[in-house]
Scaffold this active site. Structure first.
Site, PDB file in Angstrom:
ATOM      1  N   SER A  11       0.808  -1.219   0.000  1.00  0.00           N
ATOM      2  CA  SER A  11       0.000   0.000   0.000  1.00  0.00           C
ATOM      3  C   SER A  11       0.847   1.277   0.000  1.00  0.00           C
ATOM      4  O   SER A  11       1.627   1.494  -0.903  1.00  0.00           O
ATOM      5  CB  SER A  11      -0.945  -0.072   1.201  1.00  0.00           C
ATOM      6  OG  SER A  11      -1.810   1.010   1.224  1.00  0.00           O
ATOM      7  N   THR A  41      -0.787  -1.579  13.195  1.00  0.00           N
ATOM      8  CA  THR A  41       0.188  -1.759  12.109  1.00  0.00           C
ATOM      9  C   THR A  41       1.606  -1.347  12.500  1.00  0.00           C
ATOM     10  O   THR A  41       2.547  -1.674  11.800  1.00  0.00           O
ATOM     11  CB  THR A  41      -0.197  -0.923  10.868  1.00  0.00           C
ATOM     12  OG1 THR A  41      -0.229   0.449  11.252  1.00  0.00           O
ATOM     13  CG2 THR A  41      -1.541  -1.320  10.298  1.00  0.00           C
ATOM     14  N   ASP A  59      -3.355   6.347  -3.043  1.00  0.00           N
ATOM     15  CA  ASP A  59      -2.181   5.739  -2.409  1.00  0.00           C
ATOM     16  C   ASP A  59      -1.576   4.659  -3.310  1.00  0.00           C
ATOM     17  O   ASP A  59      -2.019   4.446  -4.438  1.00  0.00           O
ATOM     18  CB  ASP A  59      -2.519   5.213  -1.007  1.00  0.00           C
ATOM     19  CG  ASP A  59      -3.305   3.927  -1.034  1.00  0.00           C
ATOM     20  OD1 ASP A  59      -4.014   3.688  -2.026  1.00  0.00           O
ATOM     21  OD2 ASP A  59      -3.218   3.137  -0.078  1.00  0.00           O
ATOM     22  N   ASP A  99      -1.587   1.486  -3.582  1.00  0.00           N
ATOM     23  CA  ASP A  99      -2.352   0.376  -4.178  1.00  0.00           C
ATOM     24  C   ASP A  99      -3.770   0.829  -4.535  1.00  0.00           C
ATOM     25  O   ASP A  99      -4.639   0.001  -4.819  1.00  0.00           O
ATOM     26  CB  ASP A  99      -2.355  -0.878  -3.302  1.00  0.00           C
ATOM     27  CG  ASP A  99      -3.050  -0.694  -1.965  1.00  0.00           C
ATOM     28  OD1 ASP A  99      -3.218   0.469  -1.537  1.00  0.00           O
ATOM     29  OD2 ASP A  99      -3.427  -1.707  -1.354  1.00  0.00           O
ATOM     30  N   PRO A 106      -3.662   1.421  20.880  1.00  0.00           N
ATOM     31  CA  PRO A 106      -2.457   0.839  20.299  1.00  0.00           C
ATOM     32  C   PRO A 106      -2.660   0.662  18.804  1.00  0.00           C
ATOM     33  O   PRO A 106      -3.736   0.230  18.378  1.00  0.00           O
ATOM     34  CB  PRO A 106      -2.343  -0.522  21.000  1.00  0.00           C
ATOM     35  CG  PRO A 106      -3.679  -0.812  21.570  1.00  0.00           C
ATOM     36  CD  PRO A 106      -4.445   0.468  21.689  1.00  0.00           C
ATOM     37  N   GLU A 108     -12.770   5.803   6.359  1.00  0.00           N
ATOM     38  CA  GLU A 108     -11.813   6.191   7.381  1.00  0.00           C
ATOM     39  C   GLU A 108     -11.333   7.584   7.000  1.00  0.00           C
ATOM     40  O   GLU A 108     -11.317   7.935   5.807  1.00  0.00           O
ATOM     41  CB  GLU A 108     -10.625   5.234   7.410  1.00  0.00           C
ATOM     42  CG  GLU A 108     -10.981   3.883   8.002  1.00  0.00           C
ATOM     43  CD  GLU A 108      -9.750   3.083   8.405  1.00  0.00           C
ATOM     44  OE1 GLU A 108      -9.685   2.660   9.559  1.00  0.00           O
ATOM     45  OE2 GLU A 108      -8.865   2.876   7.563  1.00  0.00           O
ATOM     46  N   ALA A 109     -10.909   8.359   8.003  1.00  0.00           N
ATOM     47  CA  ALA A 109     -10.453   9.723   7.717  1.00  0.00           C
ATOM     48  C   ALA A 109      -9.336   9.715   6.678  1.00  0.00           C
ATOM     49  O   ALA A 109      -9.198  10.644   5.878  1.00  0.00           O
ATOM     50  CB  ALA A 109      -9.980  10.384   9.003  1.00  0.00           C
ATOM     51  N   ASN A 110      -8.572   8.621   6.628  1.00  0.00           N
ATOM     52  CA  ASN A 110      -7.443   8.560   5.687  1.00  0.00           C
ATOM     53  C   ASN A 110      -7.875   8.382   4.228  1.00  0.00           C
ATOM     54  O   ASN A 110      -7.041   8.357   3.331  1.00  0.00           O
ATOM     55  CB  ASN A 110      -6.472   7.461   6.096  1.00  0.00           C
ATOM     56  CG  ASN A 110      -7.111   6.081   6.107  1.00  0.00           C
ATOM     57  OD1 ASN A 110      -7.987   5.783   5.299  1.00  0.00           O
ATOM     58  ND2 ASN A 110      -6.686   5.244   7.025  1.00  0.00           N
TER      59      ASN A 110
HETATM   60  C1  GN1 Z   1      -5.054   6.414  12.455  1.00  0.00           C
HETATM   61  C2  GN1 Z   1      -4.915   5.688  11.164  1.00  0.00           C
HETATM   62  O1  GN1 Z   1      -4.893   6.313  10.100  1.00  0.00           O
HETATM   63  N1  GN1 Z   1      -4.818   4.355  11.245  1.00  0.00           N
HETATM   64  C3  GN1 Z   1      -4.662   3.523  10.044  1.00  0.00           C
HETATM   65  C4  GN1 Z   1      -3.593   2.471  10.261  1.00  0.00           C
HETATM   66  O2  GN1 Z   1      -3.974   1.622  11.327  1.00  0.00           O
HETATM   67  P1  GN1 Z   1      -3.344   1.647  12.808  1.00  0.00           P
HETATM   68  O3  GN1 Z   1      -3.933   0.430  13.468  1.00  0.00           O
HETATM   69  O4  GN1 Z   1      -3.789   2.936  13.419  1.00  0.00           O
HETATM   70  O5  GN1 Z   1      -1.864   1.607  12.663  1.00  0.00           O
HETATM   71  O6  GN1 Z   1      -3.483   1.680   9.083  1.00  0.00           O
HETATM   72  C5  GN1 Z   1      -4.674   0.950   8.773  1.00  0.00           C
HETATM   73  C6  GN1 Z   1      -4.386   0.072   7.571  1.00  0.00           C
HETATM   74  O7  GN1 Z   1      -4.082   0.825   6.442  1.00  0.00           O
HETATM   75  C7  GN1 Z   1      -5.838   1.907   8.550  1.00  0.00           C
HETATM   76  O8  GN1 Z   1      -6.999   1.152   8.347  1.00  0.00           O
HETATM   77  C8  GN1 Z   1      -5.986   2.830   9.757  1.00  0.00           C
HETATM   78  O9  GN1 Z   1      -6.958   3.805   9.521  1.00  0.00           O
HETATM   79 MG    MG Z   2      -3.768   1.224   0.395  1.00  0.00          MG
END
Ligand code: GN1
Ligand code: MG
Length: 567
Positions: free
Chosen positions: A66, A528, A286, A288, A525, A402-404
């Site tokens: 990704s 990823t 992004d 992918d 926590p 998701e905000a992203n």
């Molecule tokens: C705050 C944030 O953007 N967290 C991301 C990130 O996860 P985390 O569990 O927060 O590391 O990567 C994920 C996979 O791409 C995505 O689903 C998620 O939204």
């Molecule tokens: Mg991706």
């Protein structure tokens, strides 16, 4: 058909597990430095094959990391419906990835076969579609995954070549519905639905506001999505886009200062965009092509400083929700009496449940807009698309982001079947909703179909990117990370908005939040990375920053922080 265990062990022995690594199927599959992944992808191939046999349907496997650096790689598995691997199978993936050698792996596989009652017989035949992104390590890793699939008796690997992650999800879904699982079919589906929506535009003469521009500049992250956008473009007559960062010579590397993750986190221009692009409508996908954000820049004037404006997944979700709500509203007979349509009574169907799904990272202003301006139901889930997707599928129409920037609109099959039988009603909104369900990827968030959807909605409304941005103003927010010795030491509840352990931490967060007007903060926590994430929101940027800092300090103090202490 007899399972050839000797042959299986032999195949597995060619992909020894590197020692000292604990593989974990995280928020979105396995992801690591590419040089360490051969055993994991071989085993993921075996698992995808077992899942195919167990479901008696095709499954998928995509080699991608990704938005991560080009030297990383990873593997994501696709379930028969086109969604992500069922969460119930993730422990199987972990057990297989961590088996010490081919003998231990064989035992794990035998156990899974027994637990999942997977039958082998002459008639058993499975299929796994394989694809990869443009990473240099992709070809070798795909070959390893393919050998893993082939090591399972009665399952055939099918190499689909270089695809975006959502394209592979779409194809698995199509194949299991007996539709052609080809790239050509994917593009023709999306472009045909786009054309239908163009034709169904109510008032084609609607005047665009001064900044509304037909064209769009897309940052392709120097990845697979850029190549595919160029192919899609050939089928779209009335939508012009310029794709930059296609991986051409001189454009830079994959995800290197480019892409949706970079733009969302840095709130800054990706490479090959600059102030000369002021006021232009820009988007970024992004590596992918499963995430999408929009942005535009306004240059400074004598009276105001320059601004970089990010339209993230929350704003995309709000735009889509507004469109869906408007279409549904015109299906309701007595519109006047039902301005709010959390549930809408459509004659012949009953209550149509529409919902928007967000995570705690959604900006508070977006939630308020969805609930108060649009009158829609908003649900909260834990972070990770698999949770949002599952929740959204409970609605007749479920919009999730998701905000992203990862998200889509899901339509319940029964609701679509109802709409199809009501063609004779002659209401354009029925045809529009059906076309949206064809255009927007039903399997997973898809930046390509997301762009088409954003563009068609802006076209309907005659809006510029600035008009869209103005639907609400984001509350100032701040995200921080704290490194801890063991991230599992923090446990949360209420869709990750409250810490249950260590309990003093939640008390400390509550105290800090109480000090700031309109403050909100939570910690969780990461799934990823080896860190704890801190999120804070408040009415001004300086108070959001201060709240995040204070909470980060408590995480460090109470949850085993390591390295430099947050100030
Ligand atoms: C705050 C944030 O953007 N967290 C991301 C990130 O996860 P985390 O569990 O927060 O590391 O990567 C994920 C996979 O791409 C995505 O689903 C998620 O939204
Ligand atoms: Mg991706």
């Amino acid at each position: 058909m007899e399972w050839d265990w000797e042959g299986f062990r032999h195949a597995a022995a060619a992909f020894p597990k590197p020692s000292g690594i604990d593989f974990s199927y995280g928020t979105a599959g396995f992801r690591l430095d590419a040089s360490l992944l051969a055993s994991t992808v071989f085993r993921a191939g075996v698992l995808a094959a077992l899942r195919s046999l167990s479901m008696k349907s095709a499954t998928g496997l995509v080699i991608t990391a990704s938005h991560n650096p080009a030297s990383d790689n990873g593997v994501k598995l696709v379930d028969p419906g086109g969604g992500m691997l069922a969460m119930r199978w993730e422990p199987h993936a972990n057990a297989m990835a961590n088996a010490s050698d081919e003998h231990a792996l064989t035992e794990v596989v035998r156990k899974i076969i027994k637990e999942e009652s997977i039958a082998f017989g002459d008639e058993s035949c499975g299929k796994v579609l394989l694809a990869r992104d443009t990473r240099p390590s992709g070809q070798i890793l795909l070959a390893a995954a393919s050998q893993g699939v082939a090591a399972v008796a009665g399952v055939a690997p099918v190499d689909m070549g270089i695809l975006t992650t959502p394209q592979l999800h779409w194809m698995v879904c199509a194949l299991n519905k007996d539709q052609p699982a080809t790239e050509v079919n994917y593009y023709s589906h999306l472009s045909q639905a786009f054309r239908t929506l163009e034709q169904l535009r109510p008032d084609k003469s609607v005047r665009r506001s001064s900044l509304a521009s037909e064209s769009i500049i897309i940052d392709g992250a120097n990845g697979v999505g850029a190549l595919k956008l160029l192919q899609l473009q050939e089928l779209l007559e009335n939508l012009q886009f310029e794709v930059r960062n296609c991986g051409r010579a001189g454009e830079g590397g994959l995800n290197d200062g480019v892409g949706a993750d970079f733009v969302q986190k840095e709130k800054a221009f990706p490479r090959n965009f600059d102030k000369s692009d002021a006021l232009k409508k820009c988007a970024s996908i992004d590596g992918d092509a499963d995430r999408l954000v929009y942005f535009y820049f306004i240059s400074s004037t004598i009276s105001s400083p320059s601004t970089f404006n990010l339209l993230d997944g929350d704003k995309i979700s709000a735009l889509f929700a507004r469109f869906i709500r408007n279409q549904l509203q015109s299906l309701v007979e007595d519109v006047e009496e039902k301005p709010i349509i959390t549930t809408t009574l459509v004659a012949g169907y009953g209550d149509v449940r529409v919902g928007v799904v967000q995570t705690a990272y959604a900006n508070g202003a977006s939630t308020k807009y969805l609930q108060q301006e649009l009158g829609l139901e908003v649900s909260l889930t834990s972070t990770g698309v698999k949770y949002l997707h599952e929740k959204a599928s409970e609605y007749d129409i479920g919009i999730y982001f998701e905000a992203n920037g990862h998200g889509t609109i899901l339509f319940r099959e029964e609701f679509l079947a109802f709409l199809r039988t009501k063609h004779m009603w002659g209401k354009p909104s029925i045809h529009r909703l059906l076309a949206v369900s064809e255009m927007i990827n039903q399997a997973v968030g898809d930046a390509l179909s997301g762009i088409l959807m954003v563009e068609i909605v802006l076209m309907y409304l005659g809006w510029s990117i600035q008009d869209w941005n103005d639907i609400y103003a984001d509350l100032p927010s701040k995200q921080l990370k704290v490194k801890v010795a063991n991230r599992a030491a923090i446990r949360t509840t209420a869709s990750e908005t409250k810490v249950v352990y260590p309990s003093e931490l939640q008390k400390a967060i509550d105290t800090e939040v109480g000090k700031y007007d309109g403050g909100r903060s939570f910690v969780r926590p990461s799934g990823t990375e080896d860190i704890v994430r801190i999120y804070a929101e408040a009415t001004t940027q300086s108070t959001a920053d201060a709240l995040a800092q204070a909470v980060a300090f408590h995480v460090y103090r109470l949850a085993g922080g390591v390295g430099p202490q947050p100030s």
